[in-house]
Design a protein around this motif. Structure first.
Motif, mmCIF file in Angstrom:
data_model
loop_
_atom_site.group_PDB
_atom_site.id
_atom_site.type_symbol
_atom_site.label_atom_id
_atom_site.label_comp_id
_atom_site.label_asym_id
_atom_site.label_seq_id
_atom_site.Cartn_x
_atom_site.Cartn_y
_atom_site.Cartn_z
ATOM 1 N N GLU A 141 0.837 -1.215 0.000
ATOM 2 C CA GLU A 141 0.000 0.000 0.000
ATOM 3 C C GLU A 141 0.864 1.254 0.000
ATOM 4 O O GLU A 141 0.549 2.245 -0.661
ATOM 5 C CB GLU A 141 -0.874 0.024 1.260
ATOM 6 C CG GLU A 141 -2.156 -0.757 1.139
ATOM 7 C CD GLU A 141 -3.076 -0.411 2.318
ATOM 8 O OE1 GLU A 141 -3.405 0.767 2.490
ATOM 9 O OE2 GLU A 141 -3.409 -1.343 3.072
ATOM 10 N N ILE A 142 1.948 1.211 0.768
ATOM 11 C CA ILE A 142 2.851 2.369 0.833
ATOM 12 C C ILE A 142 3.501 2.618 -0.537
ATOM 13 O O ILE A 142 3.615 3.750 -0.999
ATOM 14 C CB ILE A 142 3.920 2.164 1.943
ATOM 15 C CG1 ILE A 142 3.234 2.196 3.318
ATOM 16 C CG2 ILE A 142 5.035 3.192 1.866
ATOM 17 C CD1 ILE A 142 4.129 1.924 4.500
ATOM 18 N N VAL A 143 3.873 1.522 -1.210
ATOM 19 C CA VAL A 143 4.465 1.634 -2.540
ATOM 20 C C VAL A 143 3.455 2.261 -3.512
ATOM 21 O O VAL A 143 3.777 3.179 -4.291
ATOM 22 C CB VAL A 143 4.926 0.250 -3.053
ATOM 23 C CG1 VAL A 143 5.256 0.276 -4.535
ATOM 24 C CG2 VAL A 143 6.139 -0.224 -2.259
ATOM 25 N N PRO B 131 9.539 0.782 5.240
ATOM 26 C CA PRO B 131 9.070 1.751 4.238
ATOM 27 C C PRO B 131 10.206 2.507 3.552
ATOM 28 O O PRO B 131 10.149 2.736 2.354
ATOM 29 C CB PRO B 131 8.205 2.726 5.034
ATOM 30 C CG PRO B 131 7.789 1.981 6.240
ATOM 31 C CD PRO B 131 8.863 0.990 6.533
ATOM 32 N N ARG B 132 11.239 2.867 4.316
ATOM 33 C CA ARG B 132 12.321 3.634 3.666
ATOM 34 C C ARG B 132 12.920 2.843 2.515
ATOM 35 O O ARG B 132 13.170 3.384 1.438
ATOM 36 C CB ARG B 132 13.412 4.008 4.678
ATOM 37 C CG ARG B 132 14.623 4.644 3.982
ATOM 38 C CD ARG B 132 15.695 5.125 4.929
ATOM 39 N NE ARG B 132 15.229 6.217 5.717
ATOM 40 C CZ ARG B 132 15.442 6.345 7.026
ATOM 41 N NH1 ARG B 132 16.131 5.421 7.664
ATOM 42 N NH2 ARG B 132 14.984 7.373 7.679
ATOM 43 N N ILE B 133 13.151 1.540 2.734
ATOM 44 C CA ILE B 133 13.760 0.713 1.687
ATOM 45 C C ILE B 133 12.782 0.544 0.533
ATOM 46 O O ILE B 133 13.152 0.635 -0.636
ATOM 47 C CB ILE B 133 14.228 -0.644 2.264
ATOM 48 C CG1 ILE B 133 15.328 -0.405 3.314
ATOM 49 C CG2 ILE B 133 14.742 -1.558 1.160
ATOM 50 C CD1 ILE B 133 15.888 -1.658 3.964
ATOM 51 N N ALA B 134 11.487 0.342 0.846
ATOM 52 C CA ALA B 134 10.481 0.176 -0.214
ATOM 53 C C ALA B 134 10.450 1.414 -1.108
ATOM 54 O O ALA B 134 10.428 1.326 -2.334
ATOM 55 C CB ALA B 134 9.114 -0.070 0.406
ATOM 56 N N LYS B 135 10.486 2.585 -0.469
ATOM 57 C CA LYS B 135 10.388 3.819 -1.242
ATOM 58 C C LYS B 135 11.641 4.053 -2.083
ATOM 59 O O LYS B 135 11.570 4.556 -3.198
ATOM 60 C CB LYS B 135 10.159 4.997 -0.307
ATOM 61 C CG LYS B 135 8.761 4.984 0.298
ATOM 62 C CD LYS B 135 8.518 6.214 1.116
ATOM 63 C CE LYS B 135 7.034 6.472 1.258
ATOM 64 N NZ LYS B 135 6.732 7.719 1.939
#
Ligand SMILES: Nc1ncnc2c1ncn2[C@@H]1O[C@H](COP(=O)(O)OP(=O)(O)OP(=O)(O)O)[C@@H](O)[C@H]1O
Ligand SMILES: [Mg+2]
Length: 342
Positions: A195-197, A224-228
Motif C-alpha cells: 500500500e505504501i508503494v 518503508p524507507r527501503i520500499a520507497k
C-alpha cells in the motif's frame, strides 16, 4: 559490508542524497490517515494526541523505539501537526555540550515537541539536564567560572520530549523511567508495504501494477524507507525504458540492478548464508562468530540482516546459535557448493 556493497547499491544506509530524495521528491505522510500500517500504535497515538489537544496540555513524554526507517520521525511530525504545535528535530550525538541542549530547550514554545533522534547516544552530562527539564520544566544553568560561578534556575515552557532510538536497551534507567509513553514500531507486513508503494507511486505519477508493487514490498525488509528507495529506482527504469509505466519485468530488472535477487535477498544476505553453509554446514553458529567472520558488528547483523532472513525462512535462532532451517539447507548447499539435492 563495506567491501562487498561497493559492488552493488547500498539499500540499507541513509545517505545525504537519500535524505534529499526522501524529503523533496517523495510522498511524505502528513496525517495519521496518510501514514499506512502500524495500526495499533497509530490508534493509540492519535487518541493521546487528541486528548492532549483538548486539554490544551503538552503530550506526555514519549519514547519511540524500533529499527531504522520504520517511520519514527514521520510519526512525530504528524503528532506535531495534529496538535498544531512546533517540532524541533535534533539528534543525541550532535549534542556534545550541555549548552547545546539548553539552547534548544529554552527556545521551545509552550506544548512544542522536541524530537531527539538516537537518544541513546546522548552524552551522559547532557542527558542529566533532561531529567529536571522533563520532570519539572526547568533547568539549572551554571553561569561564570571558579569561585564566582552561580547556579540559576531557568524555567522552561511545558514541552514534550519524543526520544527515538534503534536500541531501547541502551537507554539509561533514569531517562527511561521519565517517559510516560513507551512504544515500539514493528516491521511492516508485505501488504502494508504494498500500500505504501502504491501511495508513493501515485504521488510520483508512476503507473504500477499490484504484482510489481508486491515484489518491491516483499523485497523491502519490512521497511518503508527501503520500499520507497526501491520504488524510486524502479521509476528511473520506467521513465527511461517504458514511458513511466512499471511492469513486473521492469521491476525485476531494477531490483537486479540494485543487487537484489528474485527472493529479495541482497549480496550480503547471500554471503552470510554462504558462510554458514560452507564453514558450519548450516549451523548452529554463534552471533559473535558470525559477526567477526563477516566484519560487521553484532548489532548490525541482528538489526539489519537477521530479521529479514528469518522472515524469509532462511535463518532461525536456536539456543546454540543461528542456523539454516533443515528444509532450506539442501537447496542452499546446491546453490553455494554445487552439491546435489537428494
Ligand atoms: N507508515 C508510513 N507510510 C508511508 N510512508 C512512511 C511510513 N513510515 C515511514 N515512511 C517513509 O519512510 C521514510 C523513513 O521514515 P522515517 O524517517 O520517519 O523513519 P525513522 O524511523 O525516523 O528512521 P531513522 O531511525 O533512520 O531515523 C520516510 O520517507 C517516510 O516518509
Ligand atoms: Mg528518523
Amino acid at each position: 559490508m563495506k567491501q562487498n556493497l561497493e559492488e552493488g547499491v547500498d539499500i540499507f544506509s541513509l545517505q545525504d542524497q537519500d535524505r534529499f530524495e526522501e524529503s523533496s521528491h517523495d510522498f511524505v505522510p502528513k496525517s495519521f490517515d496518510d501514514y499506512l500500517g502500524q495500526k495499533e500504535l497509530k490508534d493509540k497515538l492519535s487518541l493521546y494526541t487528541q486528548a492532549a489537544k483538548m486539554r490544551k496540555e503538552p503530550l506526555d513524554h514519549m519514547l519511540l523505539s524500533g529499527p531504522p526507517g520504520l517511520g519514527k520521525t514521520t510519526l512525530s511530525q504528524i503528532m506535531a501537526q495534529v496538535m498544531g504545535v512546533g517540532i524541533k528535530i535534533c539528534s543525541g550525538p550532535m549534542m556534545e555540550r550541555t549548552g547545546d541542549l539548553v539552547a534548544i530547550l529554552s527556545s521551545l514554545e509552550p506544548r512544542d515537541i522536541l524530537f531527539i533522534d538516537e537518544i541513546h547516544r546522548m552524552p551522559t552530562q547532557v542527558e542529566e539536564v533532561l531529567y529536571t527539564a522533563m520532570e519539572q520544566f526547568r533547568i539549572d544553568v551554571i553561569i561564570g567560572q571558579g569561585a564566582g560561578a552561580k547556579s540559576i534556575n531557568l524555567p522552561l515552557a511545558p514541552f514534550t520530549l519524543i526520544g527515538a532510538t534503534t536500541k531501547s536497551g541502551m537507554i539509561s534507567a533514569p531517562l527511561h523511567s521519565r517517559f510516560g509513553i513507551n512504544e515500539r514500531l514493528d516491521f511492516y507486513t508485505d501488504e502494508e508495504l504494498c500500500e505504501i508503494v502504491m501511495q508513493s507511486a501515485d504521488f510520483l505519477e508512476l503507473a504500477i501494477d499490484t504484482d510489481s508493487a508486491l515484489l518491491i514490498a516483499s523485497s523491502a525488509r519490512g521497511t518503508p524507507r527501503i520500499a520507497k528507495k526501491m520504488l524510486r529506482r524502479v521509476r528511473d527504469f520506467a521513465q527511461v525504458k517504458n514511458h513511466n509505466k512499471a511492469t513486473l519485468e521492469l521491476t525485476k530488472q531494477a531490483l537486479a540492478f540494485l543487487g537484489i535477487n528474485e527472493d529479495g535477498l541482497t549480496k550480503m544476505d547471500l554471503l552470510l548464508l554462504k558462510k554458514i553453509v560452507e564453514l558450519f554446514n548450516g549451523g548452529p553458529v554463534g552471533l559473535e562468530t558470525l559477526a567477526s567472520l563477516f566484519g560487521e558488528d553484532k548489532d548490525t547483523i541482528e538489526a539489519v540482516y537477521e530479521p529479514f532472513l528469518m522472515r524469509k525462512g532462511y535463518l532461525e535462532k536456536t539456543a546454540r546459535g543461528r542456523q539454516i532451517p533443515h528444509k532450506r539447507l539442501p537447496y542452499l548447499k546446491q546453490k553455494f557448493l554445487g552439491q546435489m539435492v537428494i
